[in-house]
Write a protein that holds these residues in place. Structure first.
Motif, PDB file in Angstrom:
ATOM      1  N   UNK A 154       0.859  -1.195   0.000  1.00 27.79           N
ATOM      2  CA  UNK A 154       0.000   0.000   0.000  1.00 27.79           C
ATOM      3  C   UNK A 154       0.887   1.234   0.000  1.00 27.79           C
ATOM      4  N   UNK A 155       0.359   2.330  -0.522  1.00 30.99           N
ATOM      5  CA  UNK A 155       1.125   3.580  -0.543  1.00 30.99           C
ATOM      6  C   UNK A 155       0.893   4.343   0.754  1.00 30.99           C
ATOM      7  N   UNK A 156       1.931   4.358   1.611  1.00 28.68           N
ATOM      8  CA  UNK A 156       1.770   4.922   2.950  1.00 28.68           C
ATOM      9  C   UNK A 156       2.279   6.358   3.032  1.00 28.68           C
ATOM     10  N   UNK A 157       1.597   7.153   3.815  1.00 30.00           N
ATOM     11  CA  UNK A 157       1.925   8.577   3.962  1.00 30.00           C
ATOM     12  C   UNK A 157       1.830   8.953   5.442  1.00 30.00           C
ATOM     13  N   UNK A 158       2.661   9.927   5.855  1.00 30.44           N
ATOM     14  CA  UNK A 158       2.637  10.430   7.228  1.00 30.44           C
ATOM     15  C   UNK A 158       3.729   9.788   8.070  1.00 30.44           C
ATOM     16  N   UNK A 174      -1.207   6.898   7.235  1.00 25.78           N
ATOM     17  CA  UNK A 174      -2.417   6.554   6.503  1.00 25.78           C
ATOM     18  C   UNK A 174      -2.035   6.024   5.134  1.00 25.78           C
ATOM     19  N   UNK A 175      -2.972   5.348   4.458  1.00 23.08           N
ATOM     20  CA  UNK A 175      -2.638   4.874   3.120  1.00 23.08           C
ATOM     21  C   UNK A 175      -3.641   5.394   2.112  1.00 23.08           C
ATOM     22  N   UNK A 176      -3.111   5.678   0.940  1.00 13.99           N
ATOM     23  CA  UNK A 176      -3.923   6.180  -0.150  1.00 13.99           C
ATOM     24  C   UNK A 176      -4.542   4.961  -0.820  1.00 13.99           C
TER      25      UNK A 176
END
Ligand code: PRP
Ligand code: MG
Length: 181
Positions: A154-158, A174-176
């Motif tokens: 998954x593409x994770x951010x933060x 969070x994930x997009x």
């Protein structure tokens, strides 16, 4: 492109992150008792994780240093071309037991490269710690010694993870969920 226009969902909130990092810190405390620990944080991604991790390690005998690497490629995907943008600032690390800290292992090209790079400097030992591990994306055989969470692709951010170099400051991961690739 703004993250606000994307669909996303919470993956690891700050409570879950701090609980797991405390567990990793406890384990590292036990394993490095009486040792001369040098933590090498890989920038930019690991700066927040590493800041929390070192505060979960209660040894006063700990030195922190930084190294900046970058893997060329599209913004949401890493490639095999790892370059050192800035090396650690300690010349002689022969008296240190090194722990390399990164935010994520994806293809593992970064960790493979960095472990070999640091090994050439002849430290007493080298171990690795990553907050997130995406084993399904491996291109190089590598498993970190300390892993926070194993995740799907998954593409994770933060929490240090960026989206076009922004959002690293968000205090949770969070994930997009809509298609980015
Ligand atoms: C990202 C991430 C890891 C690496 C993982 O860093 O922070 O360091 O890629 O990918 P890999 O296992 O496929 O090598 P990136 O080089 O994108 O830079 P950043 O840390 O500044 O975000
Ligand atoms: Mg990185």
């Amino acid at each position: 492109m703004n993250i606000e226009d994307r669909k996303w969902e919470m993956m690891f909130d700050s409570y879950i992150l701090s609980k797991r990092i405390k567990e990793l810190g406890d384990k590292i405390n036990q394993d490095y008792k009486g040792k001369n620990l040098l933590v090498i944080s890989l920038l930019k991604g690991s700066f927040i994780f590493c800041a929390d991790l070192v505060r979960a390690i209660d040894s006063y005998n700990l030195t922190v240093n930084f190294m900046t690497t970058s893997s060329y490629g599209r913004s949401t995907e890493s490639s095999g071309n790892v370059v050192v943008k800035s090396d650690i600032s300690i010349e002689d690390i022969s008296n240190f037991d090194v722990l390399i800290v990164d935010d994520i292992t994806d293809t593992a090209h970064t960790m493979d490269f960095v472990v070999k790079h640091i090994a050439k400097k002849n430290p007493k030992s080298i171990r690795t710690c990553v907050l997130l591990d995406k084993p399904s994306r491996r291109e190089v055989d590598f498993t970190a010694d300390y892993i926070g969470f194993e995740i799907e692709d998954k593409f994770v951010v933060g929490y240090g993870f960026d989206f076009e170099d922004r959002y690293r400051n968000v205090p949770y991961i969070f994930c997009v969920t809509d298609e980015l690739r």
